[in-house]
Design an enzyme around this catalytic site. Structure first.
Site, PDB file in Angstrom:
ATOM      1  N   ASP A  42       0.832  -1.201   0.000  1.00 34.47           N
ATOM      2  CA  ASP A  42       0.000   0.000   0.000  1.00 34.47           C
ATOM      3  C   ASP A  42       0.870   1.256   0.000  1.00 34.47           C
ATOM      4  O   ASP A  42       1.975   1.261   0.537  1.00 34.47           O
ATOM      5  CB  ASP A  42      -0.893  -0.006   1.244  1.00 34.47           C
ATOM      6  CG  ASP A  42      -2.051   0.971   1.136  1.00 34.47           C
ATOM      7  OD1 ASP A  42      -2.371   1.396   0.007  1.00 34.47           O
ATOM      8  OD2 ASP A  42      -2.625   1.309   2.177  1.00 34.47           O
TER       9      ASP A  42
ATOM     10  N   ASN B  26     -10.589  -2.896  -6.225  1.00 32.55           N
ATOM     11  CA  ASN B  26      -9.825  -1.874  -6.946  1.00 32.55           C
ATOM     12  C   ASN B  26     -10.451  -1.461  -8.275  1.00 32.55           C
ATOM     13  O   ASN B  26     -10.062  -0.448  -8.869  1.00 32.55           O
ATOM     14  CB  ASN B  26      -8.385  -2.337  -7.188  1.00 32.55           C
ATOM     15  CG  ASN B  26      -7.534  -2.308  -5.937  1.00 32.55           C
ATOM     16  OD1 ASN B  26      -6.537  -3.028  -5.835  1.00 32.55           O
ATOM     17  ND2 ASN B  26      -7.908  -1.491  -4.958  1.00 32.55           N
TER      18      ASN B  26
END
Length: 241
Positions: A19, A67
């Protein structure tokens, strides 16, 4: 799945939620995809560091089922990046003894990308130095749902009965059936959540949430995190003697 034997120095299987690529780019006044490209280069470094750290299995979270909610531009850029990564890294991964496999639902991925994934898995199938698993269009709940559907088909067709179904049986239908459960899950960028990653497999994993953004996650930082893992006592629900 049963725990694979691990080295006394550290974890045998490390899973990483990579991330912070977008924030890393924005901090530098660059588009988010610039950060994703930097993150892809960091993957190469961490994979190469695994043998010296005693890490046999590395599983990375590249693209989640959630996503797809990102902008069309970013999603298209990521898919192009995945294709480029496979094409550029295939021979290096082969020569360095890395076996690559993908987990996740491939139905929504374009045919060219799926073909590249299939070919890379086949190309590296006999490697055993490091097992790199890339979670692409992956979600933990989606994985368990698909596993349950496959298990239901086995029951409907008479190959299993409901009495055969236990945790070990279900594990055989998961995307990760070829992997030991992770010993350590690392999430970069300061976020303290698991974001639907390896929900079933990480039941007894140790977690490490660090502030470092993924493009800054060097092999030195990796080594430091693994050293910290070695100080932990894993009891799997038991009481120490």
């Amino acid at each position: 799945m049963p725990q694979d034997e691990q080295t006394p120095q550290g974890p045998h299987h490390v899973a990483v939620i990579m991330d912070g690529n977008g924030r890393w780019a924005q901090q530098r006044g660059r588009p988010r995809l610039f950060g994703h490209h930097a993150g892809a280069r960091r993957v190469r470094e961490i994979v190469r560091a695994c043998p010296d750290e005693g890490v046999k299995y590395l599983t990375i979270f590249a693209f989640s089922t959630e996503n797809w909610k990102r902008t069309q531009t970013e999603v298209a850029g990521l898919m192009a990046l995945f294709r480029r990564y496979i094409q550029r890294e295939a021979m290096a991964l082969l020569s360095e003894g890395v076996r690559v496999r993908f987990i996740g639902d491939r139905i929504k991925l374009d045919d060219k990308l799926v073909s590249l994934m299939d070919n890379l898995e086949l190309l590296t199938a006999h490697n055993d130095k490091v097992h790199l698993t890339i979670a692409l269009n992956y979600g933990g709940r989606d994985e368990v749902t698909r596993a349950a559907q496959r298990l239901a088909v086995e029951i409907e067709q008479g190959r299993l009965t409901h009495k055969d179904v236990d945790a070990e049986t279900l594990s055989r239908f998961l995307d990760t059936r070829f992997l030991p459960d992770p010993d350590l899950v690392i999430r970069t960028s300061g976020e303290a959540r698991i974001s639907n990653f390896l929900l079933w497999q990480s039941a007894y994993a140790e977690y490490e949430f660090i502030d470092t953004l993924w493009p800054d996650f060097t092999s030195k930082v990796f080594s430091e995190v693994l050293a910290g893992y070695g100080q932990r006592e894993r009891r799997f629900g038991a009481v120490p003697a």
